[in-house]
Design an enzyme around this catalytic site. Structure first.
Site, mmCIF file in Angstrom:
data_model
loop_
_atom_site.group_PDB
_atom_site.id
_atom_site.type_symbol
_atom_site.label_atom_id
_atom_site.label_comp_id
_atom_site.label_asym_id
_atom_site.label_seq_id
_atom_site.Cartn_x
_atom_site.Cartn_y
_atom_site.Cartn_z
ATOM 1 N N THR A 211 0.849 -1.198 0.000
ATOM 2 C CA THR A 211 0.000 0.000 0.000
ATOM 3 C C THR A 211 0.881 1.243 0.000
ATOM 4 O O THR A 211 1.977 1.217 0.563
ATOM 5 C CB THR A 211 -0.850 -0.041 1.292
ATOM 6 O OG1 THR A 211 -1.744 -1.126 1.176
ATOM 7 C CG2 THR A 211 -1.610 1.231 1.553
ATOM 8 N N ARG A 239 -14.555 -6.686 -0.406
ATOM 9 C CA ARG A 239 -13.958 -6.289 0.883
ATOM 10 C C ARG A 239 -13.310 -4.901 0.745
ATOM 11 O O ARG A 239 -12.632 -4.611 -0.226
ATOM 12 C CB ARG A 239 -12.906 -7.322 1.299
ATOM 13 C CG ARG A 239 -12.159 -6.981 2.600
ATOM 14 C CD ARG A 239 -10.823 -6.323 2.337
ATOM 15 N NE ARG A 239 -10.021 -6.187 3.544
ATOM 16 C CZ ARG A 239 -8.909 -5.477 3.613
ATOM 17 N NH1 ARG A 239 -8.452 -4.840 2.556
ATOM 18 N NH2 ARG A 239 -8.231 -5.387 4.740
ATOM 19 N N VAL A 240 -13.544 -4.060 1.718
ATOM 20 C CA VAL A 240 -12.894 -2.748 1.741
ATOM 21 C C VAL A 240 -12.087 -2.657 3.024
ATOM 22 O O VAL A 240 -12.582 -3.018 4.097
ATOM 23 C CB VAL A 240 -13.945 -1.613 1.672
ATOM 24 C CG1 VAL A 240 -13.286 -0.261 1.858
ATOM 25 C CG2 VAL A 240 -14.685 -1.653 0.336
ATOM 26 N N GLY A 241 -10.847 -2.210 2.898
ATOM 27 C CA GLY A 241 -9.978 -2.109 4.067
ATOM 28 C C GLY A 241 -10.007 -0.728 4.696
ATOM 29 O O GLY A 241 -10.950 0.055 4.503
ATOM 30 N N ASP A 242 -8.961 -0.426 5.440
ATOM 31 C CA ASP A 242 -8.898 0.853 6.168
ATOM 32 C C ASP A 242 -8.494 2.034 5.279
ATOM 33 O O ASP A 242 -8.822 3.176 5.582
ATOM 34 C CB ASP A 242 -7.890 0.743 7.321
ATOM 35 C CG ASP A 242 -6.490 0.417 6.806
ATOM 36 O OD1 ASP A 242 -6.359 -0.514 5.968
ATOM 37 O OD2 ASP A 242 -5.526 1.080 7.224
ATOM 38 N N THR A 261 -0.734 1.698 7.085
ATOM 39 C CA THR A 261 -0.611 0.511 6.249
ATOM 40 C C THR A 261 -0.535 -0.715 7.147
ATOM 41 O O THR A 261 0.099 -0.668 8.196
ATOM 42 C CB THR A 261 0.627 0.589 5.330
ATOM 43 O OG1 THR A 261 0.837 -0.707 4.744
ATOM 44 C CG2 THR A 261 1.893 0.999 6.071
ATOM 45 N N GLY A 262 -1.186 -1.772 6.730
ATOM 46 C CA GLY A 262 -1.168 -2.986 7.548
ATOM 47 C C GLY A 262 -2.486 -3.717 7.435
ATOM 48 O O GLY A 262 -3.257 -3.475 6.489
ATOM 49 N N GLY A 264 -5.848 -4.174 7.571
ATOM 50 C CA GLY A 264 -6.850 -3.113 7.622
ATOM 51 C C GLY A 264 -7.950 -3.274 8.650
ATOM 52 O O GLY A 264 -8.393 -2.286 9.236
HETATM 53 N N1 ASP Z 1 -4.270 -1.561 4.912
HETATM 54 C C1 ASP Z 1 -4.476 -2.168 3.634
HETATM 55 C C2 ASP Z 1 -5.785 -2.923 3.671
HETATM 56 O O1 ASP Z 1 -6.070 -3.579 4.652
HETATM 57 C C3 ASP Z 1 -3.387 -3.099 3.230
HETATM 58 C C4 ASP Z 1 -1.989 -2.621 3.452
HETATM 59 O O2 ASP Z 1 -1.741 -1.558 4.002
HETATM 60 O O3 ASP Z 1 -1.081 -3.318 3.041
HETATM 61 O O4 ASP Z 1 -6.493 -2.898 2.703
#
Ligand code: ASP
Length: 342
Positions: A211, A239-242, A261-262, A264
């Site tokens: 990301t 699916r929708v992340g953060d 990032t991480g 989500g």
């Molecule tokens: N945070 C992002 C998500 O969960 C993924 C990422 O940061 O690598 O969609």
């Protein structure tokens, strides 16, 4: 003669009144922003292999791309451009770069499609824009900005967001444009594993990070933040992340700007990005302490891995991460570019 007197009177008012007012306004801006200070921080995702497990050529590709991103953003900020413009331009570059999990090079969902999320926030106005689950917008960050600038809404998703981008003349790409051979191979291998009933992909394989995000402070003391992603590898369709959620993956106000990032789901459940601002505002923590608290005490303690980048109104920077690595870089009016991975 009478006219002459009026002209002289206006000239007097201009010199004694308006000019000093302008000078003092500029001086105020300069001292508020620390002698025309500006700061840019970029991330290319948390995760990735532990130190020593990535080929040096690969590491170089990442560090070179982050350096180029820093160059683009610093060009804008050093010439007096806004933090918002710098954030958008940097993220556009990273979306176009196939190395990162955003735009071209995004990870694929369980059906082998790229579904992209992005958001941007302007600390000066408190306005924000986001898109979720888009499939044909070449630069989702620009679509997020268009939602902020051109609608009364904060977030558009799926086909509605794609249609909005089309009608507003944003660059459209075929869904196949986003799929790189490398991401396709990774998806095929993960799919194979689930088909042959081998153990499900490990969380490291599943999460495949990359990301991108950017936070900036401009010479006028304004902060902005943005984040863009393909989400998590093999995510469920829809699916929708953060990353596109204001307060979870992205936050900017007059005190700080944050991009996360991480994993989500953890960032959403803990309002991670806004929580940095909250820790500063209500608990009186300095930026570094607030950011560390969110990544380690809130998220890692619950099993949520990842990192964030943040900058405050005084130009302080924080970049904590609990994963093996986080691609990241910084540059400012007072410091040369610095790029790190581990
Ligand atoms: N945070 C992002 C998500 O969960 C993924 C990422 O940061 O690598 O969609």
């Amino acid at each position: 003669m009478k006219h002459m007197r009026i002209i002289l009177l206006f000239a007097f008012i201009f010199v004694c009144g308006w000019l000093p007012a302008q000078v003092s306004q500029d001086a105020a801006n300069q001292s508020a922003s620390g002698s025309r200070h500006w700061v840019l921080v970029v991330h290319g995702g948390a995760g990735g292999p532990a130190k020593g497990n990535m080929k040096p050529e690969r590491e170089k590709q990442y560090t070179d791309s982050i350096s180029r991103a820093l160059g683009i953003g610093s060009g804008i900020l050093a010439s007096g451009g806004s933090s918002l413009d710098a954030v958008e331009a940097v993220i556009r570059f990273m979306e176009d770069c196939p190395l990162f999990n955003a735009g071209k090079g995004a990870v694929l969902d369980e059906d082998g499609k790229a579904e992209l999320d992005a958001s941007i926030m302007d600390g000066k106005t408190g306005k924000a824009g986001a898109v979720g689950g888009v499939t044909i917008i070449k630069n989702p960050i620009t679509a997020a900005r268009a939602v902020m600038d051109k609608t009364d809404h904060v977030m558009l998703i799926g086909p509605g967001a794609d249609a909005f981008a089309r009608t507003h003349g944003l660059e459209i790409a075929d869904p196949s444009y986003f799929i790189t051979p490398e991401r396709y191979e990774a998806w095929k291998a993960a799919k194979q594993k689930t088909r042959t009933e081998q153990p499900a992909p490990s969380s490291e394989e599943k999460e495949k990070k990359g990301t991108v995000g950017c936070v900036a402070l401009d010479v006028n003391g304004n902060l902005a933040a943005g984040t863009s992603t393909g989400g998590m590898m093999m995510k469920m369709s829809g699916r929708v992340g953060d990353s596109p959620i204001i307060g979870a993956g992205t936050w900017a106000d007059k005190n700080c700007a944050v991009s996360c990032t991480g994993h989500g789901e953890f960032f959403i459940r803990n309002c991670a990005a806004y929580n940095v601002a909250v820790q500063m505002l209500y608990a009186g923590k300095p930026l570094a302490e607030a950011a560390h608290f969110v990544i380690f005490d809130l998220l890692k303690a619950k099993g949520g891995e990842g990192g964030l980048i943040a900058v405050d109104k005084d130009g302080n920077i924080a970049m904590p991460f609990s994963s093996n690595a986080m691609f990241r870089g910084t540059v400012s009016a007072r410091a040369l570019p610095l790029v790190s991975i581990y």
